[in-house]
Write a protein that holds these residues in place. Structure first.
Motif, PDB file in Angstrom:
ATOM      1  N   TYR A 107     -34.373 119.311  89.426  1.00 43.50           N
ATOM      2  CA  TYR A 107     -33.256 119.555  90.340  1.00 43.50           C
ATOM      3  C   TYR A 107     -32.184 118.493  90.198  1.00 43.50           C
ATOM      4  CZ  TYR A 107     -30.961 120.363  94.870  1.00 43.50           C
ATOM      5  OH  TYR A 107     -30.053 120.616  95.866  1.00 43.50           O
ATOM      6  N   TYR A 108     -32.597 117.265  89.935  1.00 44.66           N
ATOM      7  CA  TYR A 108     -31.651 116.169  89.849  1.00 44.66           C
ATOM      8  C   TYR A 108     -31.166 115.888  88.434  1.00 44.66           C
ATOM      9  CZ  TYR A 108     -32.856 115.469  94.669  1.00 44.66           C
ATOM     10  OH  TYR A 108     -33.036 115.658  96.013  1.00 44.66           O
ATOM     11  N   GLY A 109     -31.467 116.762  87.488  1.00 47.94           N
ATOM     12  CA  GLY A 109     -30.883 116.700  86.174  1.00 47.94           C
ATOM     13  C   GLY A 109     -31.622 115.877  85.144  1.00 47.94           C
ATOM     14  N   VAL A 121     -24.342 107.849  89.701  1.00 46.60           N
ATOM     15  CA  VAL A 121     -25.142 106.932  90.500  1.00 46.60           C
ATOM     16  C   VAL A 121     -26.616 106.988  90.106  1.00 46.60           C
ATOM     17  CG1 VAL A 121     -25.578 108.531  92.415  1.00 46.60           C
ATOM     18  CG2 VAL A 121     -25.495 106.074  92.847  1.00 46.60           C
ATOM     19  N   THR A 122     -27.051 108.113  89.601  1.00 43.42           N
ATOM     20  CA  THR A 122     -28.452 108.286  89.224  1.00 43.42           C
ATOM     21  C   THR A 122     -28.702 108.091  87.737  1.00 43.42           C
ATOM     22  OG1 THR A 122     -28.117 110.652  88.882  1.00 43.42           O
ATOM     23  CG2 THR A 122     -28.840 109.955  91.084  1.00 43.42           C
ATOM     24  N   GLY A 123     -27.624 108.033  86.952  1.00 44.54           N
ATOM     25  CA  GLY A 123     -27.778 107.968  85.500  1.00 44.54           C
ATOM     26  C   GLY A 123     -28.097 109.327  84.901  1.00 44.54           C
ATOM     27  N   LYS A 124     -27.980 110.399  85.727  1.00 37.56           N
ATOM     28  CA  LYS A 124     -28.329 111.750  85.284  1.00 37.56           C
ATOM     29  C   LYS A 124     -27.187 112.723  85.531  1.00 37.56           C
ATOM     30  CE  LYS A 124     -33.186 111.038  86.361  1.00 37.56           C
ATOM     31  NZ  LYS A 124     -34.336 111.527  87.127  1.00 37.56           N
ATOM     32  N   VAL A 125     -27.206 113.827  84.789  1.00 39.51           N
ATOM     33  CA  VAL A 125     -26.260 114.918  84.980  1.00 39.51           C
ATOM     34  C   VAL A 125     -27.056 116.168  85.339  1.00 39.51           C
ATOM     35  CG1 VAL A 125     -26.211 115.499  82.515  1.00 39.51           C
ATOM     36  CG2 VAL A 125     -24.325 116.201  83.973  1.00 39.51           C
ATOM     37  N   SER A 126     -26.533 116.945  86.279  1.00 35.64           N
ATOM     38  CA  SER A 126     -27.230 118.140  86.750  1.00 35.64           C
ATOM     39  C   SER A 126     -26.452 119.392  86.384  1.00 35.64           C
ATOM     40  CB  SER A 126     -27.390 118.100  88.267  1.00 35.64           C
ATOM     41  OG  SER A 126     -28.164 117.001  88.646  1.00 35.64           O
ATOM     42  N   GLU A 131     -29.660 128.697  85.761  1.00 40.82           N
ATOM     43  CA  GLU A 131     -30.080 128.148  84.470  1.00 40.82           C
ATOM     44  C   GLU A 131     -29.198 128.739  83.379  1.00 40.82           C
ATOM     45  OE1 GLU A 131     -34.108 128.076  81.839  1.00 40.82           O
ATOM     46  OE2 GLU A 131     -34.307 128.035  84.017  1.00 40.82           O
ATOM     47  N   GLY A 132     -28.800 127.927  82.444  1.00 40.28           N
ATOM     48  CA  GLY A 132     -27.947 128.386  81.357  1.00 40.28           C
ATOM     49  C   GLY A 132     -26.466 128.260  81.671  1.00 40.28           C
ATOM     50  N   SER A 133     -26.141 127.816  82.882  1.00 42.01           N
ATOM     51  CA  SER A 133     -24.743 127.646  83.272  1.00 42.01           C
ATOM     52  C   SER A 133     -24.129 126.489  82.482  1.00 42.01           C
ATOM     53  CB  SER A 133     -24.663 127.355  84.769  1.00 42.01           C
ATOM     54  OG  SER A 133     -23.381 126.920  85.122  1.00 42.01           O
ATOM     55  N   ASP A 134     -22.864 126.616  82.161  1.00 40.40           N
ATOM     56  CA  ASP A 134     -22.165 125.539  81.464  1.00 40.40           C
ATOM     57  C   ASP A 134     -21.670 124.469  82.420  1.00 40.40           C
ATOM     58  OD1 ASP A 134     -22.541 126.641  78.975  1.00 40.40           O
ATOM     59  OD2 ASP A 134     -20.626 127.708  78.981  1.00 40.40           O
ATOM     60  N   GLY A 135     -21.757 124.720  83.718  1.00 41.14           N
ATOM     61  CA  GLY A 135     -21.275 123.776  84.716  1.00 41.14           C
ATOM     62  C   GLY A 135     -22.161 122.552  84.807  1.00 41.14           C
ATOM     63  N   ARG A 136     -21.536 121.405  85.138  1.00 42.67           N
ATOM     64  CA  ARG A 136     -22.267 120.147  85.256  1.00 42.67           C
ATOM     65  C   ARG A 136     -21.817 119.409  86.510  1.00 42.67           C
ATOM     66  NH1 ARG A 136     -24.489 122.417  81.711  1.00 42.67           N
ATOM     67  NH2 ARG A 136     -24.891 121.739  79.597  1.00 42.67           N
TER      68      ARG A 136
END
Length: 189
Positions: A107-109, A121-126, A131-136
């Motif tokens: 969930y948190y990428g 802030v988390t060092g991650k991208v979500s 699923e499969g969406s190009d959005g980030r």
């Protein structure tokens, strides 16, 4: 002897804090101790180097080191708190580069590549939505237990209603070229 060691000790402290800040390791309960300690090393180290240069008048040796420390410190720190739109525009090429990171199943990428972890802030991208969406989603802050704010790449249009770790995006600000800002103060800068 101590006066000569101060800039080197300050530089070492700053380097440790800078590396930790860029890597964004999450150690859960230890974060309560590590975040302030690393902030102290990071900020205190930079101040120690600048003070040592000014007091010791070592202009020739440190004239390049101090500007590099200042620029790097400002570049990777959360400037979005002061000027969220301007921060995004300065870092836009890096956000565009980070779009190539595939979000993971959590969930948190997924973790960003090490040199880009300071972008969130988390060092991650979500992923945005399905699923499969190009959005980030690039979170700049994450609340406990369930909300966040940050920058969103939404090629399908406005991200109104997108889940931001528990809260929904309302009133997003268009940053151009499918980039949006949600949950951050729009101070016009």
């Amino acid at each position: 002897m101590r006066r000569r060691a101060l800039p080197w000790i300050g530089l070492a402290c700053w380097a440790v804090g800078f590396a930790w800040h860029c890597a964004r390791p999450s150690l859960w309960f230890l974060d309560l101790l590590l975040v302030p300690a690393m902030a102290l090393l990071y900020g205190g180290g930079a101040v120690a180097v600048v003070v040592a240069v000014l007091v010791g008048r070592r202009w020739s040796a440190w004239v390049l080191v101090v500007p590099v420390i200042v620029v790097l410190t400002v570049l990777v720190n959360p400037g979005w708190r002061v000027a969220s739109g301007a921060y995004f525009q300065v870092h836009r090429p890096l956000f565009d580069l980070a779009l190539g990171t595939a979000p993971g199943p959590s969930y948190y990428g997924a973790p960003l590549p090490l040199p880009l972890r300071f972008l969130t802030v988390t060092g991650k991208v979500s992923s945005l939505g399905e699923e499969g969406s190009d959005g980030r989603f690039f979170p700049q802050w994450a609340g406990i237990p369930d909300d966040a704010g940050g920058y969103l790449y939404s090629p399908g249009g406005s991200p109104v209603g997108v889940d931001l770790y528990g809260s929904l995006c309302a009133d997003p600000v268009d940053l151009g070229d499918d980039w949006w800002m949600c949950g951050l103060a729009d101070n016009g800068l």
